[in-house]
Design an enzyme around this catalytic site. Structure first.
Site, PDB file in Angstrom:
ATOM      1  N   THR A  21       0.848  -1.199   0.000  1.00 33.72           N
ATOM      2  CA  THR A  21       0.000   0.000   0.000  1.00 33.72           C
ATOM      3  C   THR A  21       0.876   1.238   0.000  1.00 33.72           C
ATOM      4  O   THR A  21       1.948   1.243   0.616  1.00 33.72           O
ATOM      5  CB  THR A  21      -0.952   0.033   1.223  1.00 33.72           C
ATOM      6  OG1 THR A  21      -1.661   1.290   1.226  1.00 33.72           O
ATOM      7  CG2 THR A  21      -0.246  -0.114   2.553  1.00 33.72           C
ATOM      8  N   ASN A  23      -0.213   3.835   1.387  1.00 35.37           N
ATOM      9  CA  ASN A  23      -0.760   4.599   2.502  1.00 35.37           C
ATOM     10  C   ASN A  23      -0.240   4.059   3.851  1.00 35.37           C
ATOM     11  O   ASN A  23      -0.684   3.011   4.327  1.00 35.37           O
ATOM     12  CB  ASN A  23      -2.294   4.496   2.417  1.00 35.37           C
ATOM     13  CG  ASN A  23      -2.999   5.404   3.393  1.00 35.37           C
ATOM     14  OD1 ASN A  23      -2.516   5.621   4.496  1.00 35.37           O
ATOM     15  ND2 ASN A  23      -4.155   5.911   2.998  1.00 35.37           N
ATOM     16  N   LYS A  26      -2.821   3.252   6.614  1.00 37.84           N
ATOM     17  CA  LYS A  26      -3.494   1.964   6.478  1.00 37.84           C
ATOM     18  C   LYS A  26      -2.594   0.853   7.005  1.00 37.84           C
ATOM     19  O   LYS A  26      -3.047  -0.034   7.729  1.00 37.84           O
ATOM     20  CB  LYS A  26      -3.841   1.703   4.996  1.00 37.84           C
ATOM     21  CG  LYS A  26      -5.070   2.434   4.541  1.00 37.84           C
ATOM     22  CD  LYS A  26      -5.268   2.446   3.026  1.00 37.84           C
ATOM     23  CE  LYS A  26      -5.462   1.094   2.406  1.00 37.84           C
ATOM     24  NZ  LYS A  26      -5.994   1.210   0.998  1.00 37.84           N
ATOM     25  N   GLU A  50      -4.887   1.571  -9.964  1.00 38.40           N
ATOM     26  CA  GLU A  50      -6.296   1.524  -9.532  1.00 38.40           C
ATOM     27  C   GLU A  50      -7.153   1.700 -10.770  1.00 38.40           C
ATOM     28  O   GLU A  50      -7.267   2.807 -11.287  1.00 38.40           O
ATOM     29  CB  GLU A  50      -6.599   2.630  -8.510  1.00 38.40           C
ATOM     30  CG  GLU A  50      -6.037   2.326  -7.152  1.00 38.40           C
ATOM     31  CD  GLU A  50      -6.802   2.980  -5.984  1.00 38.40           C
ATOM     32  OE1 GLU A  50      -8.019   3.215  -6.094  1.00 38.40           O
ATOM     33  OE2 GLU A  50      -6.144   3.228  -4.972  1.00 38.40           O
ATOM     34  N   ASP A  79      -8.701  -2.216  -0.684  1.00 31.77           N
ATOM     35  CA  ASP A  79      -9.354  -1.068  -1.308  1.00 31.77           C
ATOM     36  C   ASP A  79     -10.535  -0.667  -0.438  1.00 31.77           C
ATOM     37  O   ASP A  79     -11.318  -1.519  -0.007  1.00 31.77           O
ATOM     38  CB  ASP A  79      -9.816  -1.384  -2.738  1.00 31.77           C
ATOM     39  CG  ASP A  79      -9.992  -0.096  -3.526  1.00 31.77           C
ATOM     40  OD1 ASP A  79      -9.005   0.657  -3.660  1.00 31.77           O
ATOM     41  OD2 ASP A  79     -11.118   0.189  -3.980  1.00 31.77           O
ATOM     42  N   TYR A 153     -10.716  10.272   5.627  1.00 30.39           N
ATOM     43  CA  TYR A 153     -12.081  10.655   5.982  1.00 30.39           C
ATOM     44  C   TYR A 153     -12.364  10.516   7.479  1.00 30.39           C
ATOM     45  O   TYR A 153     -13.500  10.719   7.911  1.00 30.39           O
ATOM     46  CB  TYR A 153     -13.081   9.802   5.180  1.00 30.39           C
ATOM     47  CG  TYR A 153     -13.014  10.040   3.675  1.00 30.39           C
ATOM     48  CD1 TYR A 153     -13.488  11.231   3.126  1.00 30.39           C
ATOM     49  CD2 TYR A 153     -12.478   9.091   2.806  1.00 30.39           C
ATOM     50  CE1 TYR A 153     -13.424  11.463   1.755  1.00 30.39           C
ATOM     51  CE2 TYR A 153     -12.410   9.309   1.432  1.00 30.39           C
ATOM     52  CZ  TYR A 153     -12.888  10.496   0.922  1.00 30.39           C
ATOM     53  OH  TYR A 153     -12.834  10.726  -0.431  1.00 30.39           O
ATOM     54  N   ASP A 154     -11.366  10.186   8.270  1.00 30.63           N
ATOM     55  CA  ASP A 154     -11.577  10.008   9.719  1.00 30.63           C
ATOM     56  C   ASP A 154     -12.291  11.193  10.382  1.00 30.63           C
ATOM     57  O   ASP A 154     -13.146  10.979  11.254  1.00 30.63           O
ATOM     58  CB  ASP A 154     -10.244   9.757  10.448  1.00 30.63           C
ATOM     59  CG  ASP A 154      -9.825   8.293  10.408  1.00 30.63           C
ATOM     60  OD1 ASP A 154     -10.541   7.480   9.800  1.00 30.63           O
ATOM     61  OD2 ASP A 154      -8.762   7.974  10.986  1.00 30.63           O
ATOM     62  N   ARG A 178     -11.868  -1.631   8.509  1.00 32.45           N
ATOM     63  CA  ARG A 178     -10.600  -2.376   8.305  1.00 32.45           C
ATOM     64  C   ARG A 178     -10.460  -3.516   9.318  1.00 32.45           C
ATOM     65  O   ARG A 178     -10.010  -4.608   8.991  1.00 32.45           O
ATOM     66  CB  ARG A 178      -9.434  -1.376   8.455  1.00 32.45           C
ATOM     67  CG  ARG A 178      -8.038  -1.959   8.371  1.00 32.45           C
ATOM     68  CD  ARG A 178      -7.001  -0.885   8.139  1.00 32.45           C
ATOM     69  NE  ARG A 178      -7.297  -0.159   6.935  1.00 32.45           N
ATOM     70  CZ  ARG A 178      -7.826   1.071   6.910  1.00 32.45           C
ATOM     71  NH1 ARG A 178      -8.039   1.736   8.024  1.00 32.45           N
ATOM     72  NH2 ARG A 178      -8.129   1.637   5.768  1.00 32.45           N
TER      73      ARG A 178
END
Ligand code: ITT
Length: 192
Positions: A21, A23, A26, A50, A79, A153-154, A178
């Site tokens: 990833t 990110n 994540k 993607e 994803d 988006y947290d 997750r």
């Protein structure tokens, strides 16, 4: 990344499975979750292809294929999509692009009266022989304002039965989309 080799020069994996990833957030969450299930998670920080598709699963399977072509060892990819009811499921499969462009403020400007939303996570495991996917979602609402300082988006997602956003909840990692998909993966992986 630090690699270990035995006396014959064969690589000794330093982890049970790698997470590919771009990110880091994540990865850090996933590493803690899988440690709970006794799985040591490695990290390959790579940008993955993607594809544009309505199906998160298809996007995730393609990501897993691209990741396997790059690193050729057992791996997982993930994803995610934030599906907002009053926006007919937008940003959904486009969540990454939408976050990078209009961000949380853009979402707050667009959303209608109905603030219901789902955060979906698909994990795909891939090795030389096959791939397997694991899906989970958490229902919630979009807050009226940015609340807290989490990533992605947290600061705008309030999970069901909570008053705070993911960003404000110390226990986010125990109740996130997750967590649920990785738990399914861990149960399967540990019985493989
Ligand atoms: P990789 O594809 O490289 O794994 P990404 O950040 O592009 O990383 P996704 O496409 O899966 O990941 O994520 C879609 C968007 O949703 C992206 O903007 C993420 O930041 C966001 N996101 C995913 N999980 C999240 C979480 O737990 N909290 C907040 N935002 C999240």
């Amino acid at each position: 990344m630090q690699r270990s080799y035995d006396s014959q020069g064969n690589r000794i994996p330093d982890w049970d499975v790698a997470f590919v990833t771009s990110n880091v957030n994540k990865y850090e969450e996933a590493e803690k979750i899988l440690a709970e299930f006794g799985i040591k998670l490695g990290h390959w920080q790579r940008d993955l292809i993607e594809i544009q598709d309505d199906s998160l699963r298809k996007i995730a399977v393609q990501k897993a294929q691209d990741a396997y072509n790059q690193i050729e060892e057992p791996l997982i990819v993930e994803d995610d999509g934030l599906f907002i009811d009053s926006l007919s499921g937008f940003p959904g499969p486009f969540s990454s692009y939408v976050f990078k462009t209009i961000g949380n403020n853009g979402i707050l400007k667009m959303i209608g009266d109905n603030r219901d939303a789902q955060f979906v996570s698909i994990i795909v495991f891939r090795d030389a022989h096959s791939y397997t996917s694991f899906e989970s979602s958490v229902t919630g609402t979009i807050s009226k304002n940015i609340q807290g300082e989490g990533w992605g988006y947290d600061p705008i997602f309030v999970p069901e039965n909570q008053k705070k956003t993911y960003a404000e909840l110390a226990e986010k990692n125990k109740l996130s989309h997750r967590y649920e998909s990785l738990k399914k993966f861990a149960n399967w992986f540990n019985n493989k």
